[in-house]
Design a protein around this motif. Structure first.
Motif, PDB file in Angstrom:
ATOM      1  N   TYR A   1      16.369  26.597  18.525  1.00 39.32           N
ATOM      2  CA  TYR A   1      15.655  27.172  19.464  1.00 39.32           C
ATOM      3  C   TYR A   1      14.334  27.410  19.356  1.00 39.32           C
ATOM      4  CZ  TYR A   1      14.209  31.002  22.802  1.00 39.32           C
ATOM      5  OH  TYR A   1      13.527  31.538  23.952  1.00 39.32           O
ATOM      6  N   ARG A   2      13.906  27.934  18.103  1.00 42.56           N
ATOM      7  CA  ARG A   2      12.538  27.827  17.817  1.00 42.56           C
ATOM      8  C   ARG A   2      11.882  26.434  17.501  1.00 42.56           C
ATOM      9  NH1 ARG A   2      14.343  31.296  13.850  1.00 42.56           N
ATOM     10  NH2 ARG A   2      14.550  29.856  12.279  1.00 42.56           N
ATOM     11  N   ARG A   3      12.726  25.273  17.237  1.00 46.61           N
ATOM     12  CA  ARG A   3      12.262  24.018  17.260  1.00 46.61           C
ATOM     13  C   ARG A   3      11.881  23.337  18.545  1.00 46.61           C
ATOM     14  NH1 ARG A   3       9.232  20.265  15.359  1.00 46.61           N
ATOM     15  NH2 ARG A   3      10.332  18.028  15.371  1.00 46.61           N
ATOM     16  N   ILE A   4      12.818  23.844  19.682  1.00 47.80           N
ATOM     17  CA  ILE A   4      12.800  23.379  20.872  1.00 47.80           C
ATOM     18  C   ILE A   4      11.305  23.883  21.610  1.00 47.80           C
ATOM     19  CG2 ILE A   4      13.586  23.333  23.181  1.00 47.80           C
ATOM     20  CD1 ILE A   4      16.521  23.103  22.047  1.00 47.80           C
ATOM     21  N   HIS A   5      11.366  25.174  21.219  1.00 45.42           N
ATOM     22  CA  HIS A   5      10.123  25.910  21.585  1.00 45.42           C
ATOM     23  C   HIS A   5       9.026  25.375  21.358  1.00 45.42           C
ATOM     24  CE1 HIS A   5       7.898  29.301  23.248  1.00 45.42           C
ATOM     25  NE2 HIS A   5       7.413  29.474  21.983  1.00 45.42           N
ATOM     26  N   ALA A   6       8.850  25.102  20.059  1.00 44.96           N
ATOM     27  CA  ALA A   6       7.655  24.294  19.434  1.00 44.96           C
ATOM     28  C   ALA A   6       7.382  23.025  19.949  1.00 44.96           C
ATOM     29  CB  ALA A   6       7.718  24.253  17.864  1.00 44.96           C
ATOM     30  N   LEU A   7       8.495  22.253  20.497  1.00 38.85           N
ATOM     31  CA  LEU A   7       8.088  20.974  21.002  1.00 38.85           C
ATOM     32  C   LEU A   7       7.811  21.104  22.487  1.00 38.85           C
ATOM     33  CD1 LEU A   7      11.365  19.063  19.653  1.00 38.85           C
ATOM     34  CD2 LEU A   7       9.100  18.788  19.301  1.00 38.85           C
ATOM     35  N   GLU A   8       8.071  22.099  23.059  1.00 41.56           N
ATOM     36  CA  GLU A   8       7.684  22.344  24.424  1.00 41.56           C
ATOM     37  C   GLU A   8       6.182  22.998  24.540  1.00 41.56           C
ATOM     38  OE1 GLU A   8      12.125  23.296  26.551  1.00 41.56           O
ATOM     39  OE2 GLU A   8      10.938  25.005  25.854  1.00 41.56           O
ATOM     40  N   VAL A   9       6.016  23.703  23.684  1.00 37.93           N
ATOM     41  CA  VAL A   9       4.525  24.142  23.586  1.00 37.93           C
ATOM     42  C   VAL A   9       3.608  23.091  23.503  1.00 37.93           C
ATOM     43  CG1 VAL A   9       2.878  25.657  22.341  1.00 37.93           C
ATOM     44  CG2 VAL A   9       5.139  26.816  22.978  1.00 37.93           C
ATOM     45  N   GLU A  10       4.043  22.180  22.534  1.00 36.34           N
ATOM     46  CA  GLU A  10       2.986  20.916  22.013  1.00 36.34           C
ATOM     47  C   GLU A  10       3.060  20.150  23.306  1.00 36.34           C
ATOM     48  OE1 GLU A  10       2.550  17.551  18.437  1.00 36.34           O
ATOM     49  OE2 GLU A  10       4.285  18.928  18.383  1.00 36.34           O
ATOM     50  N   SER A  11       4.063  19.711  23.976  1.00 41.20           N
ATOM     51  CA  SER A  11       4.160  18.946  25.269  1.00 41.20           C
ATOM     52  C   SER A  11       3.329  19.583  26.158  1.00 41.20           C
ATOM     53  CB  SER A  11       5.698  18.918  25.577  1.00 41.20           C
ATOM     54  OG  SER A  11       5.622  18.142  26.657  1.00 41.20           O
ATOM     55  N   ALA A  12       3.583  20.829  26.278  1.00 36.59           N
ATOM     56  CA  ALA A  12       2.263  21.837  27.302  1.00 36.59           C
ATOM     57  C   ALA A  12       0.969  21.413  26.841  1.00 36.59           C
ATOM     58  CB  ALA A  12       2.676  22.946  27.326  1.00 36.59           C
ATOM     59  N   ARG A  13       0.599  21.387  25.758  1.00 36.47           N
ATOM     60  CA  ARG A  13      -0.854  20.946  25.624  1.00 36.47           C
ATOM     61  C   ARG A  13      -1.260  19.566  26.016  1.00 36.47           C
ATOM     62  NH1 ARG A  13      -1.029  21.111  19.183  1.00 36.47           N
ATOM     63  NH2 ARG A  13      -3.136  20.468  19.730  1.00 36.47           N
ATOM     64  N   TYR A  14      -0.268  18.607  25.500  1.00 35.97           N
ATOM     65  CA  TYR A  14      -0.361  17.342  26.107  1.00 35.97           C
ATOM     66  C   TYR A  14      -0.727  17.284  27.578  1.00 35.97           C
ATOM     67  CZ  TYR A  14       0.227  15.277  21.642  1.00 35.97           C
ATOM     68  OH  TYR A  14      -0.224  14.835  20.086  1.00 35.97           O
ATOM     69  N   GLU A  15       0.090  18.024  28.332  1.00 34.78           N
ATOM     70  CA  GLU A  15      -0.304  18.264  29.729  1.00 34.78           C
ATOM     71  C   GLU A  15      -1.508  18.633  30.184  1.00 34.78           C
ATOM     72  OE1 GLU A  15       0.747  17.710  33.764  1.00 34.78           O
ATOM     73  OE2 GLU A  15       1.841  16.979  31.990  1.00 34.78           O
ATOM     74  N   THR A  16      -2.065  19.701  29.479  1.00 33.90           N
ATOM     75  CA  THR A  16      -3.363  20.176  29.606  1.00 33.90           C
ATOM     76  C   THR A  16      -4.399  19.007  29.359  1.00 33.90           C
ATOM     77  OG1 THR A  16      -2.595  22.441  28.823  1.00 33.90           O
ATOM     78  CG2 THR A  16      -4.927  21.722  28.719  1.00 33.90           C
ATOM     79  N   TYR A  17      -4.382  18.354  28.191  1.00 35.86           N
ATOM     80  CA  TYR A  17      -5.236  17.397  28.028  1.00 35.86           C
ATOM     81  C   TYR A  17      -5.043  16.212  29.295  1.00 35.86           C
ATOM     82  CZ  TYR A  17      -6.164  19.138  23.364  1.00 35.86           C
ATOM     83  OH  TYR A  17      -6.404  19.934  22.517  1.00 35.86           O
ATOM     84  N   LEU A  18      -3.962  16.105  29.608  1.00 36.49           N
ATOM     85  CA  LEU A  18      -3.870  14.987  30.533  1.00 36.49           C
ATOM     86  C   LEU A  18      -4.662  15.278  31.944  1.00 36.49           C
ATOM     87  CD1 LEU A  18      -0.235  13.784  30.504  1.00 36.49           C
ATOM     88  CD2 LEU A  18      -2.148  12.365  30.516  1.00 36.49           C
ATOM     89  N   ASN A  19      -4.533  16.613  32.249  1.00 34.18           N
ATOM     90  CA  ASN A  19      -4.961  17.587  33.322  1.00 34.18           C
ATOM     91  C   ASN A  19      -6.623  17.422  33.389  1.00 34.18           C
ATOM     92  OD1 ASN A  19      -2.744  17.992  34.631  1.00 34.18           O
ATOM     93  ND2 ASN A  19      -2.556  20.044  33.832  1.00 34.18           N
ATOM     94  N   MET A  20      -7.113  17.644  32.024  1.00 36.97           N
ATOM     95  CA  MET A  20      -8.484  17.347  31.608  1.00 36.97           C
ATOM     96  C   MET A  20      -9.046  15.957  32.096  1.00 36.97           C
ATOM     97  SD  MET A  20      -9.323  20.372  29.001  1.00 36.97           S
ATOM     98  CE  MET A  20      -8.170  19.924  27.814  1.00 36.97           C
ATOM     99  N   ILE A  21      -8.172  14.969  31.414  1.00 34.35           N
ATOM    100  CA  ILE A  21      -8.640  13.667  31.411  1.00 34.35           C
ATOM    101  C   ILE A  21      -8.710  13.157  33.009  1.00 34.35           C
ATOM    102  CG2 ILE A  21      -8.065  11.263  30.877  1.00 34.35           C
ATOM    103  CD1 ILE A  21      -6.827  12.356  28.397  1.00 34.35           C
ATOM    104  N   ASP A  22      -7.614  13.520  33.805  1.00 40.73           N
ATOM    105  CA  ASP A  22      -7.393  13.492  35.106  1.00 40.73           C
ATOM    106  C   ASP A  22      -8.730  13.877  35.908  1.00 40.73           C
ATOM    107  OD1 ASP A  22      -5.226  12.005  35.058  1.00 40.73           O
ATOM    108  OD2 ASP A  22      -3.805  13.741  35.642  1.00 40.73           O
ATOM    109  N   GLU A  23      -9.122  15.157  35.597  1.00 41.04           N
ATOM    110  CA  GLU A  23     -10.150  15.805  36.361  1.00 41.04           C
ATOM    111  C   GLU A  23     -11.597  14.804  35.902  1.00 41.04           C
ATOM    112  OE1 GLU A  23     -10.342  19.825  35.258  1.00 41.04           O
ATOM    113  OE2 GLU A  23      -8.512  20.357  36.417  1.00 41.04           O
ATOM    114  N   GLY A  24     -11.732  14.660  34.516  1.00 44.05           N
ATOM    115  CA  GLY A  24     -13.032  13.755  34.126  1.00 44.05           C
ATOM    116  C   GLY A  24     -12.886  12.489  34.927  1.00 44.05           C
TER     117      GLY A  24
END
Length: 276
Positions: A45-68
């Protein structure tokens, strides 16, 4: 045959365990996830949660790149409009420079030229988003250019954007005119310089769009890797789960029947020993 209270309690305990297992299987079938809470598997459960948090970070960067990328594309289009304006101004200046025009014709062309000069500044000052203006010199210095976060660890892409207004601190065309042949000759040279500046800028903007698209592709690839890991950890076999759920329910029915039979047997023994 005497049935002990211990065996009855064990049967009740077994029934309770089967019910807990059925509840878990039902949740897994409805959600399509093997791990839905820490009690299923604390480590996983902790491992999956950590992966999902990291994936969400990449999603944030993707959004910023899209805006840029959208900003860079917007500026690229604006610079293209300015180049068209400059080319029209150069055509007018060359026409006046060639001579053979009457004063009224030169005056009319000079009026068009001045309108186009004002248009250059309007385009520059109107190229913005979210309260930011990109072609007024705000982002002209290296180190303070337009920055776009592109990944973890402080990664970013910086693009310097010169002042492209017609003023002295921009393309330096505000005081040019085509009111005479001499003025037109002088204007042509400065227009050529301005066209060269904006052509280079447009090329850099095109390169910027390519770089941002490449970095977006990298972020998408890393995010997909993380999502695939989560899918691997969470993968369930619906057919197996459904079969296990059916088996457990059948066992529960047998357990209930056994408990009922045991209780009935003990009651008959009590009635025999202590008749009323």
């Amino acid at each position: 045959m005497t049935v002990s209270f211990g065996s009855i309690l064990q049967a009740v305990y077994n029934y309770s365990r089967l019910q807990s297992a059925n509840d878990r299987l039902t949740v897994q079938l409805s959600t399509g996830k093997r791990i839905t809470s820490p009690k299923d598997d604390p480590y996983l459960y902790r491992r999956i949660h950590a992966l999902e948090v990291e994936s969400a970070r990449y999603e944030t960067y993707l959004n910023m790149i899209d805006e840029g990328t959208a900003v860079v594309s917007h500026v690229h289009d604006a610079v293209g409009l300015q180049l068209e304006t400059l080319e029209n101004m150069r055509d007018i200046a060359n026409k006046v420079s060639a001579g053979g025009l009457s004063p009224s014709e030169r005056s009319a062309l000079n009026e068009q030229y001045e309108e186009l000069t004002e248009q250059l500044t309007r385009i520059a000052e109107g190229t913005g988003f979210g309260g930011k203006t990109y072609l007024d010199g705000t982002y002209s210095a290296a180190g303070s250019g337009f920055r776009i976060a592109t990944g973890p660890g402080g990664e970013y892409y910086e693009l310097t954007l010169p002042n492209t207004t017609a003023g002295d601190d921009g393309l330096d065309l505000a005081d040019t005119s085509v009111s005479s042949t001499g003025n037109a000759n002088a204007a042509v040279g400065r227009l050529e310089d301005a066209i060269e500046t904006l052509t280079g800028l447009r090329e850099r903007l095109g390169t910027g769009e390519f770089i941002l698209e490449s970095r977006a592709g990298l972020m998408e690839s890393k995010q997909r890797e993380l999502d695939l890991l989560v899918e691997k950890y969470q993968a369930v076999d619906p057919l197996r789960l459904a079969a296990e759920l059916d088996r457990n329910k059948t066992l529960q029915q047998y357990t209930l029947a056994a408990i009922g039979a045991s209780l009935d047997s003990r009651q008959r023994l009590v009635d025999y020993l202590f008749p009323r």
